[in-house]
Design a protein around this motif. Structure first.
Motif, mmCIF file in Angstrom:
data_model
loop_
_atom_site.group_PDB
_atom_site.id
_atom_site.type_symbol
_atom_site.label_atom_id
_atom_site.label_comp_id
_atom_site.label_asym_id
_atom_site.label_seq_id
_atom_site.Cartn_x
_atom_site.Cartn_y
_atom_site.Cartn_z
ATOM 1 N N ALA A 32 0.624 -1.097 -0.411
ATOM 2 C CA ALA A 32 -0.206 0.114 0.264
ATOM 3 C C ALA A 32 1.097 1.200 0.254
ATOM 4 O O ALA A 32 2.439 1.404 0.656
ATOM 5 N N LEU A 33 0.038 2.483 -0.712
ATOM 6 C CA LEU A 33 0.394 3.562 -0.311
ATOM 7 C C LEU A 33 -0.503 4.046 -0.136
ATOM 8 O O LEU A 33 -1.155 4.303 -0.535
ATOM 9 N N CYS A 34 -0.184 4.996 1.101
ATOM 10 C CA CYS A 34 -0.782 6.079 1.461
ATOM 11 C C CYS A 34 -1.276 7.496 1.077
ATOM 12 O O CYS A 34 0.533 8.061 1.100
ATOM 13 N N ILE A 35 -2.019 8.263 1.220
ATOM 14 C CA ILE A 35 -1.521 9.909 0.254
ATOM 15 C C ILE A 35 -2.684 10.759 1.491
ATOM 16 O O ILE A 35 -3.813 10.898 1.689
ATOM 17 N N PRO A 36 -1.477 10.779 2.435
ATOM 18 C CA PRO A 36 -2.019 12.647 3.246
ATOM 19 C C PRO A 36 -2.042 13.837 2.538
ATOM 20 O O PRO A 36 -3.227 14.827 3.537
ATOM 21 N N THR A 37 -2.517 13.639 1.470
ATOM 22 C CA THR A 37 -1.915 14.987 0.751
ATOM 23 C C THR A 37 -3.009 15.707 1.028
ATOM 24 O O THR A 37 -2.917 17.711 1.379
ATOM 25 N N ALA A 38 -4.314 15.498 1.057
ATOM 26 C CA ALA A 38 -5.816 16.683 1.171
ATOM 27 C C ALA A 38 -5.781 16.848 2.874
ATOM 28 O O ALA A 38 -6.824 17.650 3.287
ATOM 29 N N GLN A 39 -4.720 16.384 4.050
ATOM 30 C CA GLN A 39 -5.333 17.031 4.993
ATOM 31 C C GLN A 39 -4.754 18.510 5.219
ATOM 32 O O GLN A 39 -5.024 19.289 6.111
ATOM 33 N N TYR A 40 -3.315 18.858 4.345
ATOM 34 C CA TYR A 40 -3.059 19.617 4.401
ATOM 35 C C TYR A 40 -4.010 20.846 3.784
ATOM 36 O O TYR A 40 -3.743 21.766 4.547
ATOM 37 N N SER A 49 -2.255 16.040 12.493
ATOM 38 C CA SER A 49 -3.798 14.563 11.725
ATOM 39 C C SER A 49 -2.879 13.431 10.658
ATOM 40 O O SER A 49 -3.361 12.485 10.731
ATOM 41 N N ALA A 50 -2.087 14.502 9.953
ATOM 42 C CA ALA A 50 -1.636 13.709 8.537
ATOM 43 C C ALA A 50 -0.888 12.621 9.388
ATOM 44 O O ALA A 50 -0.537 10.931 8.786
ATOM 45 N N TRP A 51 0.082 12.887 10.583
ATOM 46 C CA TRP A 51 0.594 11.773 11.275
ATOM 47 C C TRP A 51 -0.494 10.555 11.902
ATOM 48 O O TRP A 51 0.195 10.152 11.245
ATOM 49 N N ARG A 52 -1.422 11.502 12.018
ATOM 50 C CA ARG A 52 -2.161 9.998 12.855
ATOM 51 C C ARG A 52 -2.585 9.135 11.537
ATOM 52 O O ARG A 52 -2.434 8.268 11.838
ATOM 53 N N PHE A 53 -2.559 9.823 9.935
ATOM 54 C CA PHE A 53 -3.757 8.902 10.004
ATOM 55 C C PHE A 53 -2.172 8.236 9.260
ATOM 56 O O PHE A 53 -2.507 7.193 8.675
ATOM 57 N N GLN A 57 -2.850 6.032 13.874
ATOM 58 C CA GLN A 57 -3.509 6.056 15.292
ATOM 59 C C GLN A 57 -4.547 7.044 15.079
ATOM 60 O O GLN A 57 -4.685 8.353 15.535
ATOM 61 N N THR A 58 -5.405 6.761 14.618
ATOM 62 C CA THR A 58 -7.081 7.596 14.824
ATOM 63 C C THR A 58 -8.251 6.669 14.287
ATOM 64 O O THR A 58 -8.030 5.135 13.950
ATOM 65 N N ALA A 99 -6.141 9.708 2.012
ATOM 66 C CA ALA A 99 -6.661 10.456 3.761
ATOM 67 C C ALA A 99 -7.897 10.938 3.358
ATOM 68 O O ALA A 99 -8.088 11.696 1.944
ATOM 69 N N GLY A 100 -8.575 11.943 3.912
ATOM 70 C CA GLY A 100 -9.771 12.990 3.861
ATOM 71 C C GLY A 100 -8.680 14.518 4.612
ATOM 72 O O GLY A 100 -7.698 14.681 4.589
#
Length: 220
Positions: A32-40, A49-53, A57-58, A99-100
């Motif tokens: 898997a690759l996770c994409i946290p971009t939307a968080q910012y 919240s990006a780190w938690r995703f 840890q959410t 991510a959301g």
């Protein structure tokens, strides 16, 4: 692509079963690759919240499902390294966990990075969206969900699917069914209101609602 569009991640056995079906193999055998971009892009999100995703840890199950491997794909970094470097990372992954946050911001960086252009070629890749990570693939998000102002000033997203999504039905004070009905009238196209126990599975253009909760289809 094969899509699993969720409101809050893989929150129940039915949604998990749909994910395994899309993968065609166990989660423990999948990369898997996770994409946290939307968080910012969203005012209620940020670095913490990006780190938690990323670290799982959410209360929104995505990155903590027991993947064979997990990496981070930050879209804002991709234009500076070139597609010849990052595209193989995406092609080698079994699943993208998105991510959301803010759907318009995410859509902007999907276009700027080149990921949006790559999507049609990822026929065997599974996209698992969480809230904005699901909404970004729809035609529009509606004014109710606009926080970040896109360059064109509108609410259009990528239009990979032909329906829109109203997430977190019943969770927040403003996310009532009545609010969803008003939102759907503004969207003026097919739309689903889904709660956090519901996902929309899309395989080869076939749409299936997977739910242990509540949802409603608003036809166009």
């Amino acid at each position: 692509m094969r899509l699993l569009l969720t409101s809050a991640g893989v929150t129940n056995p039915s949604i998990r079963g749909a994910l395994v079906d899309l993968l065609g193999k166990p989660i423990a055998d999948s990369s898997a690759l996770c994409i946290p971009t939307a968080q910012y892009g969203h005012p209620l999100c940020g670095p913490a919240s990006a780190w938690r995703f990323i670290t799982g840890q959410t209360p929104l199950p995505m990155c903590d499902l027991g993947w064979k491997s997990l990496g981070v794909l930050e879209l804002t970094a991709l234009p500076s390294i070139g597609e010849q470097r990052w595209a193989p990372w995406v092609r080698e992954a079994d699943v993208l966990l998105v991510a959301g946050g803010d759907a318009l911001y995410l859509g902007h960086w999907m276009r700027q990075s080149g990921l949006a252009d790559l999507l049609p070629s990822l026929q065997d890749t599974v996209w698992v969206g969480l809230s904005a990570g699901s909404m970004v693939l729809t035609p529009r998000i509606g004014d109710d969900f606009v926080e970040w102002t896109s360059p064109d000033g509108g609410d259009s997203t990528l239009g990979v699917v032909d329906f829109s999504i109203f997430p977190h039905l019943g969770l927040l004070p403003d996310n009532t069914m009545a609010a969803a009905e008003r939102w759907a009238a503004e969207i003026a196209g097919p739309a689903y209101a889904i709660d956090d126990q519901t996902a929309i599975k899309v395989t080869d253009g076939t749409v299936e609602v997977v739910s242990e909760g509540h949802w409603k289809l608003f036809p166009s």
